[in-house]
Write an enzyme that holds these catalytic residues in place. Structure first.
Site, PDB file in Angstrom:
ATOM      1  N   GLU A 127     -13.459  -1.638   6.284  1.00 30.80           N
ATOM      2  CA  GLU A 127     -12.805  -1.776   7.589  1.00 30.80           C
ATOM      3  C   GLU A 127     -13.673  -1.240   8.719  1.00 30.80           C
ATOM      4  O   GLU A 127     -13.515  -1.666   9.856  1.00 30.80           O
ATOM      5  CB  GLU A 127     -11.414  -1.126   7.593  1.00 30.80           C
ATOM      6  CG  GLU A 127     -11.421   0.374   7.410  1.00 30.80           C
ATOM      7  CD  GLU A 127     -10.014   0.971   7.313  1.00 30.80           C
ATOM      8  OE1 GLU A 127      -9.200   0.437   6.554  1.00 30.80           O
ATOM      9  OE2 GLU A 127      -9.739   1.952   8.011  1.00 30.80           O
ATOM     10  N   GLU A 173      -8.809   2.052  -1.880  1.00 25.85           N
ATOM     11  CA  GLU A 173      -9.549   1.718  -0.646  1.00 25.85           C
ATOM     12  C   GLU A 173     -10.325   2.920  -0.123  1.00 25.85           C
ATOM     13  O   GLU A 173      -9.817   4.048  -0.142  1.00 25.85           O
ATOM     14  CB  GLU A 173      -8.515   1.253   0.382  1.00 25.85           C
ATOM     15  CG  GLU A 173      -9.055   0.977   1.766  1.00 25.85           C
ATOM     16  CD  GLU A 173      -7.939   0.425   2.656  1.00 25.85           C
ATOM     17  OE1 GLU A 173      -7.018  -0.221   2.132  1.00 25.85           O
ATOM     18  OE2 GLU A 173      -7.986   0.661   3.869  1.00 25.85           O
ATOM     19  N   GLU A 215      -4.340  -7.380   5.010  1.00 24.31           N
ATOM     20  CA  GLU A 215      -3.493  -6.268   5.454  1.00 24.31           C
ATOM     21  C   GLU A 215      -2.635  -6.740   6.642  1.00 24.31           C
ATOM     22  O   GLU A 215      -3.116  -7.481   7.501  1.00 24.31           O
ATOM     23  CB  GLU A 215      -4.365  -5.089   5.881  1.00 24.31           C
ATOM     24  CG  GLU A 215      -3.581  -3.859   6.286  1.00 24.31           C
ATOM     25  CD  GLU A 215      -4.482  -2.676   6.658  1.00 24.31           C
ATOM     26  OE1 GLU A 215      -5.656  -2.900   7.014  1.00 24.31           O
ATOM     27  OE2 GLU A 215      -4.003  -1.530   6.589  1.00 24.31           O
ATOM     28  N   HIS A 240      -8.981   6.701   2.498  1.00 26.48           N
ATOM     29  CA  HIS A 240      -9.450   6.935   3.862  1.00 26.48           C
ATOM     30  C   HIS A 240     -10.699   7.823   3.927  1.00 26.48           C
ATOM     31  O   HIS A 240     -10.778   8.754   4.741  1.00 26.48           O
ATOM     32  CB  HIS A 240      -8.320   7.491   4.747  1.00 26.48           C
ATOM     33  CG  HIS A 240      -8.261   6.808   6.071  1.00 26.48           C
ATOM     34  ND1 HIS A 240      -8.945   7.272   7.159  1.00 26.48           N
ATOM     35  CD2 HIS A 240      -7.638   5.683   6.483  1.00 26.48           C
ATOM     36  CE1 HIS A 240      -8.735   6.461   8.176  1.00 26.48           C
ATOM     37  NE2 HIS A 240      -7.950   5.486   7.786  1.00 26.48           N
ATOM     38  N   ARG A 296       0.864  -1.180   0.000  1.00 29.70           N
ATOM     39  CA  ARG A 296       0.000   0.000   0.000  1.00 29.70           C
ATOM     40  C   ARG A 296       0.901   1.230   0.000  1.00 29.70           C
ATOM     41  O   ARG A 296       1.842   1.306   0.791  1.00 29.70           O
ATOM     42  CB  ARG A 296      -0.879  -0.017   1.253  1.00 29.70           C
ATOM     43  CG  ARG A 296      -1.939   1.059   1.270  1.00 29.70           C
ATOM     44  CD  ARG A 296      -2.656   1.114   2.608  1.00 29.70           C
ATOM     45  NE  ARG A 296      -1.970   1.986   3.541  1.00 29.70           N
ATOM     46  CZ  ARG A 296      -2.532   2.529   4.640  1.00 29.70           C
ATOM     47  NH1 ARG A 296      -3.796   2.245   4.938  1.00 29.70           N
ATOM     48  NH2 ARG A 296      -1.852   3.296   5.444  1.00 29.70           N
ATOM     49  N   ASP A 342      -4.933   3.847  -0.086  1.00 29.46           N
ATOM     50  CA  ASP A 342      -6.047   4.070   0.848  1.00 29.46           C
ATOM     51  C   ASP A 342      -6.435   5.551   0.830  1.00 29.46           C
ATOM     52  O   ASP A 342      -5.646   6.407   1.236  1.00 29.46           O
ATOM     53  CB  ASP A 342      -5.606   3.654   2.261  1.00 29.46           C
ATOM     54  CG  ASP A 342      -6.757   3.586   3.251  1.00 29.46           C
ATOM     55  OD1 ASP A 342      -7.869   4.045   2.901  1.00 29.46           O
ATOM     56  OD2 ASP A 342      -6.546   3.080   4.369  1.00 29.46           O
ATOM     57  N   ARG A 345     -13.457  -5.474   3.001  1.00 26.57           N
ATOM     58  CA  ARG A 345     -12.380  -5.385   3.994  1.00 26.57           C
ATOM     59  C   ARG A 345     -12.842  -5.564   5.448  1.00 26.57           C
ATOM     60  O   ARG A 345     -12.157  -5.177   6.382  1.00 26.57           O
ATOM     61  CB  ARG A 345     -11.640  -4.055   3.824  1.00 26.57           C
ATOM     62  CG  ARG A 345     -10.830  -4.060   2.547  1.00 26.57           C
ATOM     63  CD  ARG A 345      -9.930  -2.879   2.347  1.00 26.57           C
ATOM     64  NE  ARG A 345      -9.526  -2.162   3.522  1.00 26.57           N
ATOM     65  CZ  ARG A 345      -8.560  -2.550   4.367  1.00 26.57           C
ATOM     66  NH1 ARG A 345      -7.882  -3.653   4.148  1.00 26.57           N
ATOM     67  NH2 ARG A 345      -8.279  -1.818   5.411  1.00 26.57           N
ATOM     68  N   TRP A 402     -11.767  11.633   7.881  1.00 29.59           N
ATOM     69  CA  TRP A 402     -10.332  11.319   7.873  1.00 29.59           C
ATOM     70  C   TRP A 402     -10.135   9.882   7.491  1.00 29.59           C
ATOM     71  O   TRP A 402      -9.067   9.402   7.318  1.00 29.59           O
ATOM     72  CB  TRP A 402      -9.694  11.623   9.232  1.00 29.59           C
ATOM     73  CG  TRP A 402     -10.139  10.730  10.329  1.00 29.59           C
ATOM     74  CD1 TRP A 402     -11.256  10.853  11.102  1.00 29.59           C
ATOM     75  CD2 TRP A 402      -9.473   9.546  10.792  1.00 29.59           C
ATOM     76  NE1 TRP A 402     -11.328   9.825  11.993  1.00 29.59           N
ATOM     77  CE2 TRP A 402     -10.241   9.004  11.823  1.00 29.59           C
ATOM     78  CE3 TRP A 402      -8.293   8.894  10.408  1.00 29.59           C
ATOM     79  CZ2 TRP A 402      -9.890   7.843  12.501  1.00 29.59           C
ATOM     80  CZ3 TRP A 402      -7.945   7.743  11.077  1.00 29.59           C
ATOM     81  CH2 TRP A 402      -8.735   7.211  12.121  1.00 29.59           C
ATOM     82  N   TYR A 459      -2.868  11.972   7.825  1.00 28.60           N
ATOM     83  CA  TYR A 459      -2.908  10.730   8.584  1.00 28.60           C
ATOM     84  C   TYR A 459      -2.350   9.567   7.744  1.00 28.60           C
ATOM     85  O   TYR A 459      -2.622   9.460   6.559  1.00 28.60           O
ATOM     86  CB  TYR A 459      -4.355  10.421   8.976  1.00 28.60           C
ATOM     87  CG  TYR A 459      -4.553   9.046   9.547  1.00 28.60           C
ATOM     88  CD1 TYR A 459      -4.178   8.766  10.853  1.00 28.60           C
ATOM     89  CD2 TYR A 459      -5.107   8.024   8.777  1.00 28.60           C
ATOM     90  CE1 TYR A 459      -4.348   7.503  11.373  1.00 28.60           C
ATOM     91  CE2 TYR A 459      -5.276   6.749   9.298  1.00 28.60           C
ATOM     92  CZ  TYR A 459      -4.901   6.495  10.596  1.00 28.60           C
ATOM     93  OH  TYR A 459      -5.057   5.234  11.121  1.00 28.60           O
TER      94      TYR A 459
HETATM   95  O1  EZ4 Z   1      -7.232   4.009  10.048  1.00 32.26           O
HETATM   96  O2  EZ4 Z   1      -6.799   0.976  11.841  1.00 32.26           O
HETATM   97  O3  EZ4 Z   1      -6.259   0.442   6.202  1.00 32.26           O
HETATM   98  N1  EZ4 Z   1      -5.983   0.767   7.326  1.00 32.26           N
HETATM   99  C1  EZ4 Z   1      -6.422   1.862   7.925  1.00 32.26           C
HETATM  100  C2  EZ4 Z   1      -6.055   2.019   9.397  1.00 32.26           C
HETATM  101  C3  EZ4 Z   1      -7.193   2.610  10.210  1.00 32.26           C
HETATM  102  C4  EZ4 Z   1      -6.978   2.330  11.668  1.00 32.26           C
HETATM  103  C5  EZ4 Z   1      -8.142   2.846  12.506  1.00 32.26           C
HETATM  104  O4  EZ4 Z   1      -8.006   2.465  13.830  1.00 32.26           O
HETATM  105  O5  EZ4 Z   1      -7.080   2.667   7.310  1.00 32.26           O
HETATM  106  O6  EZ4 Z   1      -4.920   2.808   9.524  1.00 32.26           O
HETATM  107 CO    CO Z   2      -7.891   1.764   5.486  1.00 35.34          CO
END
Ligand code: EZ4
Ligand code: CO
Length: 401
Positions: free
Chosen positions: A261, A235, A338, A211, A147, A209, A282, A401, A159
């Site tokens: 997730e 993702e 992952e 996010h 990733r 990702d 996921r 986020w 982040y």
């Molecule tokens: O933000 O596990 O794909 N992984 C992620 C992680 C999540 C954290 C949240 O607790 O996006 O970094």
């Molecule tokens: Co993620």
């Protein structure tokens, strides 16, 4: 055999984890992960106050019945706290069933469908050359899927970017603030993937990702601009609850999509799966109701050629990772897992037998899940309040986020 005790163990070997340990009348024990990052004590209280008393005296062999009892019986269905608590019980009962049968849990799930569980690592960096160096590190350690996240000029603090080998989602104390600018991001990311593809060639699997930070049309544009670099998946392109949003993204790009997730149940993803709006689901053991419910999600997904891609960041304990590996090994539609290695302190608190080799994880072969918690060591790492970040646009507006 009966359940005679269930202990909720909260420990912080560098980060917080909640673990349920179920003890049976013949002394057999089983463990389940109950960690909900940043909301740990909510699940601990849910288990201690509302679940543990109902477990005492039950037959540990009745996994499905216990799942239904906790799910239907709560009336207030689904949600991350409830489903994480149910997951912990379910995982511990599968561990017990494996130990009683004398078999690793994957054998109870139908046996091995593959030789190992392919994982992906997390490369990131501030400059493109840092990103390339980070990807090279994963390749040299044997990873075949990576990733890739990159700092974006103009955005001070995104982040998920780390200068070291891993990043930690939560920080101790109150939430820190990350920042975001969609125009700067969309302008920068395609060039990063161009550089990575140029350097590493066409066969390294690349993931990214987002996010949850884009709108559907922004995500559609990003997916389209990444098509030349043949990602394995993009993702969480939009907020995960926006199931309709995926329809629009899908109409515009062939970049494969992954989400889930933050999902807790099959009802969060049944439309996404049955309308083929995603390619990878996921959801994971700890946040989607344990092995029993995750198997149900993956079986639905198999009908539509949607593959698994379970979440596996460091806030999921080695107990969850062990359980995930048994399921990953058994299901027909496994995609990728992952994987962020835990710290040495965490590994010591949760002794486990799974191992990494050549880009694959292999579960332990011992009966059950092959993982435990060292309770006296765990007690030396008391809980510390920690929070996930919040995210603001560069003008200060709160953002996903
Ligand atoms: O933000 O596990 O794909 N992984 C992620 C992680 C999540 C954290 C949240 O607790 O996006 O970094
Ligand atoms: Co993620």
């Amino acid at each position: 055999m009966k359940i005679v005790e269930a202990r909720v163990i909260v420990t912080c070997p560098g980060r917080n984890f909640v673990t349920l340990k179920i003890v049976c009348s013949d002394g057999t024990t089983g463990v389940g992960d109950a960690t909900l990052n940043g909301r740990e004590l909510a699940v601990a209280a849910y288990l201690t106050e509302h679940v543990v008393p109902a477990l005492i005296g039950r037959d540990p062999a009745r996994i499905e019945d216990t799942w239904q009892y906790l799910y239907r019986g709560a009336y207030w269905r689904r949600g991350p706290v409830t489903m994480t608590a149910i997951a912990a019980v379910d995982t511990a009962l599968w561990d017990i069933k494996g130990k009683v049968a004398g078999l690793p849990v994957y054998q109870l799930l139908g046996g091995r469908s593959r030789s190992g569980v392919q994982v992906y690592g997390h490369a990131s960096g501030s400059s493109t050359s840092d990103v390339l160096a980070s990807v090279a590190g994963f390749v040299s350690r044997g990873y075949r899927a990576v990733r890739v996240q990159a700092e974006v000029p103009g955005i001070p603090d995104i982040y998920g970017i780390s200068s070291g080998p891993a990043y930690e989602p939560a920080t101790f104390g109150v939430a820190t603030e990350s920042s975001w600018s969609t125009p700067d991001y969309l302008a920068h990311i395609p060039a990063v993937f161009e550089a990575v593809r140029d350097e590493f060639g066409p066969t390294l699997q690349l993931l990214h990702d987002v996010h949850h930070r884009l709108t559907p049309i922004e995500a559609a544009r990003l997916g389209k601009s990444l098509e030349p670099y043949a990602l394995t998946w993009m993702e969480d392109p939009v907020p995960a609850e926006l199931q309709d949003g995926f329809r629009l993204i899908r109409q515009h790009t062939t970049t494969p999509l992954a989400v889930g997730e933050v999902f807790n149940s099959i009802f969060d993803c049944s439309t996404l799966i049955s309308e083929r709006l995603i390619d990878y689901i996921r959801t994971t053991v700890v946040h989607a109701g344990g092995i029993t419910h995750l198997r149900r999600i993956f079986d639905l997904a198999a009908l539509y050629q949607v593959r698994s891609g379970s979440h596996g960041a460091t806030d999921l304990s080695p107990v969850c990772m062990s359980a995930a590996l048994h399921l990953d090994l058994a299901i027909p539609n496994f995609g990728l897992q992952e994987y962020m290695p835990h710290t040495a302190e965490t590994d010591a608190v949760f002794p486990h037998g799974y191992r990494f080799a050549d880009g694959y994880l292999h579960p332990a072969e011992e009966p059950g899940l092959g993982v435990d918690i060292d309770e006296s060591l765990a007690a030396t790492f008391p809980y510390r309040p920690a929070a996930l970040p919040v995210n603001r646009l560069t003008d200060g507006t709160m953002h996903d986020w």
